[in-house]
Each structure stands twice: as structure tokens, then as C-alpha cells.
Design a protein around this motif. Structure first.
Motif, PDB file in Angstrom:
ATOM      1  N   LEU A   1       0.822  -1.211   0.000  1.00  0.00           N
ATOM      2  CA  LEU A   1       0.000   0.000   0.000  1.00  0.00           C
ATOM      3  C   LEU A   1       0.854   1.258   0.000  1.00  0.00           C
ATOM      4  N   ARG A   2       1.844   1.281   0.879  1.00  0.00           N
ATOM      5  CA  ARG A   2       2.675   2.482   1.015  1.00  0.00           C
ATOM      6  C   ARG A   2       3.492   2.752  -0.243  1.00  0.00           C
ATOM      7  N   GLN A   3       3.935   1.706  -0.894  1.00  0.00           N
ATOM      8  CA  GLN A   3       4.701   1.881  -2.118  1.00  0.00           C
ATOM      9  C   GLN A   3       3.865   2.542  -3.202  1.00  0.00           C
ATOM     10  N   TYR A   4       2.573   2.223  -3.223  1.00  0.00           N
ATOM     11  CA  TYR A   4       1.699   2.785  -4.251  1.00  0.00           C
ATOM     12  C   TYR A   4       1.113   4.135  -3.850  1.00  0.00           C
ATOM     13  N   ASP A   5       0.595   4.241  -2.614  1.00  0.00           N
ATOM     14  CA  ASP A   5      -0.136   5.451  -2.217  1.00  0.00           C
ATOM     15  C   ASP A   5       0.079   5.722  -0.722  1.00  0.00           C
ATOM     16  N   PRO A   6       1.127   6.470  -0.370  1.00  0.00           N
ATOM     17  CA  PRO A   6       1.415   6.738   1.044  1.00  0.00           C
ATOM     18  C   PRO A   6       0.274   7.438   1.782  1.00  0.00           C
ATOM     19  N   ALA A   7      -0.402   8.369   1.113  1.00  0.00           N
ATOM     20  CA  ALA A   7      -1.480   9.105   1.777  1.00  0.00           C
ATOM     21  C   ALA A   7      -2.637   8.171   2.134  1.00  0.00           C
ATOM     22  N   PHE A   8      -3.036   7.330   1.186  1.00  0.00           N
ATOM     23  CA  PHE A   8      -4.101   6.368   1.474  1.00  0.00           C
ATOM     24  C   PHE A   8      -3.678   5.423   2.590  1.00  0.00           C
ATOM     25  N   THR A   9      -2.420   5.023   2.575  1.00  0.00           N
ATOM     26  CA  THR A   9      -1.924   4.089   3.589  1.00  0.00           C
ATOM     27  C   THR A   9      -2.078   4.656   4.987  1.00  0.00           C
ATOM     28  N   GLU A  10      -1.797   5.934   5.147  1.00  0.00           N
ATOM     29  CA  GLU A  10      -1.952   6.560   6.463  1.00  0.00           C
ATOM     30  C   GLU A  10      -3.409   6.552   6.905  1.00  0.00           C
ATOM     31  N   CYS A  11      -4.324   6.792   5.973  1.00  0.00           N
ATOM     32  CA  CYS A  11      -5.756   6.721   6.304  1.00  0.00           C
ATOM     33  C   CYS A  11      -6.148   5.297   6.679  1.00  0.00           C
ATOM     34  N   PHE A  12      -5.618   4.337   5.952  1.00  0.00           N
ATOM     35  CA  PHE A  12      -5.880   2.921   6.210  1.00  0.00           C
ATOM     36  C   PHE A  12      -5.413   2.551   7.622  1.00  0.00           C
ATOM     37  N   ILE A  13      -4.193   2.918   7.953  1.00  0.00           N
ATOM     38  CA  ILE A  13      -3.635   2.598   9.273  1.00  0.00           C
ATOM     39  C   ILE A  13      -4.427   3.289  10.374  1.00  0.00           C
ATOM     40  N   MET A  14      -4.746   4.564  10.177  1.00  0.00           N
ATOM     41  CA  MET A  14      -5.480   5.313  11.193  1.00  0.00           C
ATOM     42  C   MET A  14      -6.853   4.699  11.446  1.00  0.00           C
ATOM     43  N   ALA A  15      -7.537   4.280  10.387  1.00  0.00           N
ATOM     44  CA  ALA A  15      -8.873   3.714  10.537  1.00  0.00           C
ATOM     45  C   ALA A  15      -8.853   2.456  11.386  1.00  0.00           C
ATOM     46  N   PHE A  16      -7.921   1.545  11.061  1.00  0.00           N
ATOM     47  CA  PHE A  16      -7.879   0.294  11.821  1.00  0.00           C
ATOM     48  C   PHE A  16      -7.284   0.491  13.208  1.00  0.00           C
ATOM     49  N   GLU A  17      -6.351   1.412  13.337  1.00  0.00           N
ATOM     50  CA  GLU A  17      -5.798   1.686  14.665  1.00  0.00           C
ATOM     51  C   GLU A  17      -6.862   2.271  15.583  1.00  0.00           C
ATOM     52  N   THR A  18      -7.717   3.153  15.034  1.00  0.00           N
ATOM     53  CA  THR A  18      -8.812   3.721  15.819  1.00  0.00           C
ATOM     54  C   THR A  18      -9.751   2.626  16.314  1.00  0.00           C
ATOM     55  N   PHE A  19     -10.012   1.646  15.441  1.00  0.00           N
ATOM     56  CA  PHE A  19     -10.863   0.539  15.877  1.00  0.00           C
ATOM     57  C   PHE A  19     -10.187  -0.299  16.945  1.00  0.00           C
ATOM     58  N   TYR A  20      -8.947  -0.734  16.706  1.00  0.00           N
ATOM     59  CA  TYR A  20      -8.263  -1.618  17.658  1.00  0.00           C
ATOM     60  C   TYR A  20      -8.035  -0.931  19.001  1.00  0.00           C
ATOM     61  N   ARG A  21      -7.738   0.351  18.974  1.00  0.00           N
ATOM     62  CA  ARG A  21      -7.434   1.061  20.212  1.00  0.00           C
ATOM     63  C   ARG A  21      -8.683   1.496  20.966  1.00  0.00           C
ATOM     64  N   ASP A  22      -9.658   2.041  20.224  1.00  0.00           N
ATOM     65  CA  ASP A  22     -10.814   2.670  20.872  1.00  0.00           C
ATOM     66  C   ASP A  22     -12.120   1.920  20.654  1.00  0.00           C
ATOM     67  N   ASN A  23     -12.079   0.822  19.893  1.00  0.00           N
ATOM     68  CA  ASN A  23     -13.275   0.045  19.581  1.00  0.00           C
ATOM     69  C   ASN A  23     -14.314   0.872  18.825  1.00  0.00           C
ATOM     70  N   ARG A  24     -13.825   1.813  18.027  1.00  0.00           N
ATOM     71  CA  ARG A  24     -14.707   2.643  17.197  1.00  0.00           C
ATOM     72  C   ARG A  24     -14.612   2.158  15.750  1.00  0.00           C
ATOM     73  N   LYS A  25     -15.766   1.854  15.172  1.00  0.00           N
ATOM     74  CA  LYS A  25     -15.797   1.251  13.842  1.00  0.00           C
ATOM     75  C   LYS A  25     -15.971   2.254  12.706  1.00  0.00           C
ATOM     76  N   GLU A  26     -16.326   3.490  13.034  1.00  0.00           N
ATOM     77  CA  GLU A  26     -16.740   4.421  11.998  1.00  0.00           C
ATOM     78  C   GLU A  26     -15.681   4.630  10.910  1.00  0.00           C
ATOM     79  N   LYS A  27     -14.445   4.800  11.305  1.00  0.00           N
ATOM     80  CA  LYS A  27     -13.384   5.081  10.340  1.00  0.00           C
ATOM     81  C   LYS A  27     -13.164   3.907   9.391  1.00  0.00           C
ATOM     82  N   VAL A  28     -13.259   2.690   9.909  1.00  0.00           N
ATOM     83  CA  VAL A  28     -13.097   1.511   9.055  1.00  0.00           C
ATOM     84  C   VAL A  28     -14.241   1.435   8.057  1.00  0.00           C
ATOM     85  N   ILE A  29     -15.454   1.650   8.526  1.00  0.00           N
ATOM     86  CA  ILE A  29     -16.624   1.596   7.646  1.00  0.00           C
ATOM     87  C   ILE A  29     -16.509   2.645   6.545  1.00  0.00           C
TER      88      ILE A  29
END
Length: 243
Positions: free
Chosen positions: A189-217
Motif C-alpha cells: 500500500l505504502r509503495q503505491y499510495d502513502p497518503a491512502f496508507t496513512e488513512c488505512f492505518i489510522m482507521a484500523f488503529e482507531t478501531f483496535y485502540r478505541d473500539n470505534r468502527k466508523e473510520k473503518v466503515i
């Protein structure tokens, strides 16, 4: 394993070839040590070309202070693996060959194989058909619906893992890119699109850390939206004509 027993990577790789594959025609050192990404847990990935073997195989060793993975091919079997990697869009062997440092090339063929692998990587995977795209949308939608509807944390965790893999695959493949698994998921992902990758990581990290699903959805819907969005009604697979 004591650090003082660990030989330099290239030295260890050459000594390994001399001990176990003396008569091979070619060998390459690949992996994290070549990319400058080695950690204390890294091993040596060595691709070997040896025409004495009728088939390919993989074998693990502990030698010269290193865990070593040997990927052994003759000058025909590697082509089948290249083709398999194209079909699954995950270029493990072509990547190793392309990045590899030549340790031995007694037949002057390894250089041409490296060129073949580099051209394969540059060409990218075969594009999805319309049927592929529809099927992938359906299964991604199915996992997303499970994620939205789940109320059990232990189930959420596993569904999220599935969503991460399916979403990364979908985003990369619709954009004509190779995919990865495990740690290579984020690397691809990062090799192709670093900006999208950061959004991807943030979305799943928000879920794993805070149990919030909105960003993943939101992320999954964003990825599917240009291709028709979620798909359920009307999808069919394996249906045959009525008699």
C-alpha cells in the motif's frame, strides 16, 4: 544465538552456498538484509538455481549465526512460480530475484533471470475482469456487513483482520498494483499510495485502540464507491441455466 557468531550477511550466504549447494549454477541473496531493513529477527533468503534437482523446494537452516531460508529451483521450475505469482498478484519470487545480490552465476543466466523478474514486476498483475470485480465487491460487502452487525469484541477483531486484507487487496488491484500479505500488506500500500496508507492505518488503529468502527466503515465504503459501492442484491455465482 550469540551476536559474535553471526557472520556478515553476504559472507554467511556465500559460505552457506559453498557448504550446501557447491554445484549450483546460480544463487542470489534477497530479503530484508539486502533492502537495508534487517532486524534482530531477520533471516537470510537465498534463491538457488541448481539443475541437478528435478523440482523446486524450500528448506530452512541455522548456519553461520543466521536462520536461512533456501528457495531452490532449476532453470524451468522458477518460470512456473513466476506464473503462479502473476495469477495471485503477489510477486514473492520475482521480487526476491529482482532485489537479490548475485552470489554465484557460473552459467551466466542469473542476470537474464533478474531482468525477466524486473520486467514482470514493472508490468504489474493481470487486471481484474468485470466478474472478478463484482465478486470482490460482494465479499468485501459481506465482511463489512458482518463487521457492522457484530456486537462481540472477539468477533470484531477477527472480522477487522479480514476487512483489512480484503480492502487492501481491492484498492491495490483496481489500481493495477501487486498485493501483499502480512507485513507486505502495508508495504504494498505504502509503495503505491502513502497518503491512502496513512488513512488505512489510522482507521484500523482507531478501531483496535478505541473500539470505534466508523473510520473503518468509511474507508471500506470509500474504496468501493467508484466501482458501484456495496453489492448484495443481484449478485450470483455458480448459477446455471434452467432446463
Amino acid at each position: 544465538m550469540e551476536a559474535k557468531t553471526k557472520q556478515p550477511a553476504v559472507t554467511a550466504a556465500k559460505n552457506f552456498i559453498g557448504k550446501y549447494f557447491t554445484h549450483c549454477e546460480g544463487a542470489l541473496l534477497a530479503g530484508s538484509v539486502v533492502r537495508g531493513e534487517a532486524t534482530s529477527a531477520s533471516d537470510l533468503d537465498i534463491v538457488i538455481f541448481d539443475s541437478r534437482y528435478s523440482g523446486s523446494f524450500r528448506e530452512s537452516f541455522m548456519e553461520f549465526g543466521w536462520p536461512i531460508e533456501a528457495f531452490v529451483h532449476n532453470f524451468h521450475t522458477y518460470k512456473a512460480f513466476f506464473q503462479q505469482d502473476i495469477e495471485r498478484a503477489r510477486p514473492s519470487l520475482p521480487r526476491m530475484v529482482t532485489e537479490g545480490i548475485i552470489l554465484k552465476d557460473s552459467c551466466s543466466l542469473v542476470g537474464s533471470i533478474k531482468k525477466e523478474a524486473a520486467e514482470l514486476l514493472a508490468a504489474g498483475p493481470n487486471p481484474w475482469t468485470e466478474e472478478d470485480l463484482e465478486r470482490k465487491r460482494y465479499f468485501l460487502t459481506d465482511a463489512l456487513d458482518d463487521f457492522i452487525g457484530s456486537t462481540l469484541r472477539e468477533e470484531d477483531l477477527l472480522i477487522a483482520n479480514t476487512l483489512a486484507q480484503l480492502t487492501s487487496e481491492f484498492y491495490l488491484r483496481v489500481n493495477g498494483q501487486w498485493v501483499g500479505a502480512s507485513k507486505w500488506t502495508v508495504r504494498a500500500l505504502r509503495q503505491y499510495d502513502p497518503a491512502f496508507t496513512e488513512c488505512f492505518i489510522m482507521a484500523f488503529e482507531t478501531f483496535y485502540r478505541d473500539n470505534r468502527k466508523e473510520k473503518v466503515i468509511e474507508l471500506v465504503d470509500r474504496v468501493m464507491e467508484p466501482y458501484g459501492g456495496r453489492l448484495f442484491a443481484g449478485f450470483s455465482i455458480g448459477k446455471t441455466e434452467k432446463y
